[in-house]
Design a protein around this motif. Sequence first.
Motif, PDB file in Angstrom:
ATOM      1  N   GLY A 196      -3.789   9.900   1.455  1.00  0.00           N
ATOM      2  CA  GLY A 196      -3.406   8.493   1.519  1.00  0.00           C
ATOM      3  C   GLY A 196      -3.000   8.040   2.908  1.00  0.00           C
ATOM      4  O   GLY A 196      -3.118   6.860   3.243  1.00  0.00           O
ATOM      5  N   MET A 197      -2.527   8.976   3.753  1.00  0.00           N
ATOM      6  CA  MET A 197      -2.129   8.639   5.118  1.00  0.00           C
ATOM      7  C   MET A 197      -3.213   8.949   6.141  1.00  0.00           C
ATOM      8  O   MET A 197      -3.077   8.599   7.317  1.00  0.00           O
ATOM      9  CB  MET A 197      -0.854   9.411   5.485  1.00  0.00           C
ATOM     10  CG  MET A 197       0.353   9.059   4.639  1.00  0.00           C
ATOM     11  SD  MET A 197       1.852   9.908   5.188  1.00  0.00           S
ATOM     12  CE  MET A 197       1.428  11.627   4.790  1.00  0.00           C
ATOM     13  N   SER A 198      -4.281   9.623   5.733  1.00  0.00           N
ATOM     14  CA  SER A 198      -5.277  10.100   6.687  1.00  0.00           C
ATOM     15  C   SER A 198      -6.076   8.976   7.329  1.00  0.00           C
ATOM     16  O   SER A 198      -6.631   9.152   8.421  1.00  0.00           O
ATOM     17  CB  SER A 198      -6.234  11.084   6.001  1.00  0.00           C
ATOM     18  OG  SER A 198      -6.992  10.426   4.999  1.00  0.00           O
ATOM     19  N   ASP A 199      -6.163   7.813   6.682  1.00  0.00           N
ATOM     20  CA  ASP A 199      -6.943   6.717   7.258  1.00  0.00           C
ATOM     21  C   ASP A 199      -6.374   6.273   8.600  1.00  0.00           C
ATOM     22  O   ASP A 199      -7.113   5.807   9.474  1.00  0.00           O
ATOM     23  CB  ASP A 199      -7.000   5.543   6.282  1.00  0.00           C
ATOM     24  CG  ASP A 199      -5.623   4.969   5.991  1.00  0.00           C
ATOM     25  OD1 ASP A 199      -4.801   5.702   5.417  1.00  0.00           O
ATOM     26  OD2 ASP A 199      -5.363   3.796   6.326  1.00  0.00           O
ATOM     27  N   ARG A 200      -5.053   6.416   8.783  1.00  0.00           N
ATOM     28  CA  ARG A 200      -4.448   6.011  10.059  1.00  0.00           C
ATOM     29  C   ARG A 200      -4.904   6.928  11.189  1.00  0.00           C
ATOM     30  O   ARG A 200      -5.126   6.484  12.319  1.00  0.00           O
ATOM     31  CB  ARG A 200      -2.923   6.043   9.936  1.00  0.00           C
ATOM     32  CG  ARG A 200      -2.378   5.066   8.902  1.00  0.00           C
ATOM     33  CD  ARG A 200      -0.869   5.136   8.820  1.00  0.00           C
ATOM     34  NE  ARG A 200      -0.355   4.264   7.767  1.00  0.00           N
ATOM     35  CZ  ARG A 200       0.943   4.138   7.481  1.00  0.00           C
ATOM     36  NH1 ARG A 200       1.839   4.849   8.156  1.00  0.00           N
ATOM     37  NH2 ARG A 200       1.323   3.330   6.519  1.00  0.00           N
ATOM     38  N   ARG A 201      -5.024   8.220  10.906  1.00  0.00           N
ATOM     39  CA  ARG A 201      -5.477   9.154  11.934  1.00  0.00           C
ATOM     40  C   ARG A 201      -6.951   8.927  12.276  1.00  0.00           C
ATOM     41  O   ARG A 201      -7.341   8.962  13.446  1.00  0.00           O
ATOM     42  CB  ARG A 201      -5.263  10.589  11.469  1.00  0.00           C
ATOM     43  CG  ARG A 201      -5.818  11.644  12.418  1.00  0.00           C
ATOM     44  CD  ARG A 201      -5.413  13.041  11.982  1.00  0.00           C
ATOM     45  NE  ARG A 201      -3.976  13.239  12.132  1.00  0.00           N
ATOM     46  CZ  ARG A 201      -3.391  13.609  13.267  1.00  0.00           C
ATOM     47  NH1 ARG A 201      -4.114  13.801  14.362  1.00  0.00           N
ATOM     48  NH2 ARG A 201      -2.093  13.799  13.307  1.00  0.00           N
ATOM     49  N   SER A 241       0.833  -1.209   0.000  1.00  0.00           N
ATOM     50  CA  SER A 241       0.000   0.000   0.000  1.00  0.00           C
ATOM     51  C   SER A 241       0.868   1.259   0.000  1.00  0.00           C
ATOM     52  O   SER A 241       0.512   2.268  -0.616  1.00  0.00           O
ATOM     53  CB  SER A 241      -0.926  -0.004   1.210  1.00  0.00           C
ATOM     54  OG  SER A 241      -0.184  -0.055   2.414  1.00  0.00           O
ATOM     55  N   THR A 242       2.004   1.193   0.694  1.00  0.00           N
ATOM     56  CA  THR A 242       2.925   2.329   0.673  1.00  0.00           C
ATOM     57  C   THR A 242       3.453   2.575  -0.733  1.00  0.00           C
ATOM     58  O   THR A 242       3.568   3.728  -1.178  1.00  0.00           O
ATOM     59  CB  THR A 242       4.107   2.076   1.626  1.00  0.00           C
ATOM     60  OG1 THR A 242       3.605   1.881   2.950  1.00  0.00           O
ATOM     61  CG2 THR A 242       5.086   3.240   1.612  1.00  0.00           C
ATOM     62  N   PHE A 289      -0.681  12.384  -1.248  1.00  0.00           N
ATOM     63  CA  PHE A 289       0.084  11.810  -0.143  1.00  0.00           C
ATOM     64  C   PHE A 289      -0.668  11.958   1.190  1.00  0.00           C
ATOM     65  O   PHE A 289      -0.774  11.008   1.967  1.00  0.00           O
ATOM     66  CB  PHE A 289       1.447  12.499  -0.026  1.00  0.00           C
ATOM     67  CG  PHE A 289       2.430  12.101  -1.091  1.00  0.00           C
ATOM     68  CD1 PHE A 289       2.988  10.831  -1.101  1.00  0.00           C
ATOM     69  CD2 PHE A 289       2.790  12.994  -2.077  1.00  0.00           C
ATOM     70  CE1 PHE A 289       3.903  10.469  -2.075  1.00  0.00           C
ATOM     71  CE2 PHE A 289       3.700  12.642  -3.059  1.00  0.00           C
ATOM     72  CZ  PHE A 289       4.263  11.375  -3.056  1.00  0.00           C
ATOM     73  N   LEU A 290      -1.186  13.163   1.456  1.00  0.00           N
ATOM     74  CA  LEU A 290      -1.804  13.432   2.749  1.00  0.00           C
ATOM     75  C   LEU A 290      -3.080  12.624   2.956  1.00  0.00           C
ATOM     76  O   LEU A 290      -3.286  12.031   4.025  1.00  0.00           O
ATOM     77  CB  LEU A 290      -2.097  14.933   2.887  1.00  0.00           C
ATOM     78  CG  LEU A 290      -0.870  15.852   2.889  1.00  0.00           C
ATOM     79  CD1 LEU A 290      -1.298  17.311   3.001  1.00  0.00           C
ATOM     80  CD2 LEU A 290       0.085  15.477   4.016  1.00  0.00           C
ATOM     81  N   GLY A 324       0.970   4.420  -2.843  1.00  0.00           N
ATOM     82  CA  GLY A 324       0.989   5.847  -2.579  1.00  0.00           C
ATOM     83  C   GLY A 324       2.175   6.540  -3.211  1.00  0.00           C
ATOM     84  O   GLY A 324       2.048   7.636  -3.771  1.00  0.00           O
TER      85      GLY A 324
END
Length: 422
Positions: free
Chosen positions: A282-287, A140-141, A279-280, A144
Amino acid sequence: MSDQNLAQGELTRSTVYLVGSCLLLYMLSTFLRNSVGVIAPDVSLELGLDATELSRLVSFFFLSFALCQIPVGVLIDVFGARRIILGAICVMLVGCAIFATGTTYSQLAIGRLIIGIGCSSFLMAPLAVYAHRFSPDRFSTMIGIQMGGGMVGMLFATAPLASAAATYGWRSVFWGTAAFGIIVLAAIAVSMKSEPAAPVSRKANVPKLLYSSITGLKDVIRMPGFAPVMAMQVITVGPSSVILGLWGGPWLHDIYGMELVERGNTLLANGILGALGTFLWGMSDRRFQSYRKPILIGSSITFLFLVALTFTKIPREVLPVFLAGLGLFGAFGPLVFAYSRGLFPREYVARGLTLMNTAQIGGVFIHQAMTGYLIDLWEPTMTPSGPEYPLEAYQLVFGLLALEAAFAFLFYWRAKEVYPKR
């Protein structure tokens, strides 16, 4: 490098070269898909195109691109990613040459169709390579990195393209793109030399595999929750494809009187924040510990931007900031792909993602092909720099995008959460 190391995706020199060449490949695709937006008024003036003809011309790239997605998946399985990419680059080079030398609408249309065929594997083939090279927890990384890094090509389709076209002419830009494509071809040939063999025997019956792939999509379509995410997938690319990829240049020219270089500089803000947003988001699901929540946030804010475009003339001095905001909040597409992957069982993931990608690109084709008809509902004013359409024509297009965003939001509102539990 051993197969075990390939699977783990160690950061060796060969891995860096591989990822770098794949990024250059996808940059070519994102550049070419958006390469007409900034220069659209100049192309229209030279060939005497109305809005409908221009929109169809630009959309042909996405028509052939979408139609090739399922066949490309089968061919990658049978012949391997390296062979398919090298052949596809050669096809793209032919398309660029035809477009650069075309003097009629038909010739340019054929060029766009061939370019779309050539670029149709520039995302899926690298992802197939990453699936072999990297472990699942890193895949998944890599998606992204590939999608976000490739967006640099979209940036080159704004101010740099405008500057080059103003200096050397828009035809020279496509000759330059072809020259860069030859460099990428050499990079792919070297960096993928040691990639594993194709997962399917080359003796396989390609027509039979193609038929089974198409018929197997029926199972994906019938799955619960498919329709809402499909609706959201189609509209994730609507604003960027219509504004950055097609009507942004004519809109800035007709309504704000911007010339080529200024148009490119103004649209650059949208491209930069769109790439950053990839990018942002794509990482927002973790937050959020959710795919669904950030998708709803992004789509609702995008709707508000489109409503503002529909009912007001954005002041010239705030246009770059406004377009930057639209690019940032509208770049939640990676979340929709991630949601799709979580929605489908393991045995349906490949077919599901292929269908989602086809829907996304097909949505771009429909948006670009149909919006020209809407703009041509208004009679243009003929000027020395070409036909100019009134603000109401463009506001109708923005209003359609806003309506689609509202529909997708309401349709997706009841979608279940599929974020993996710890």
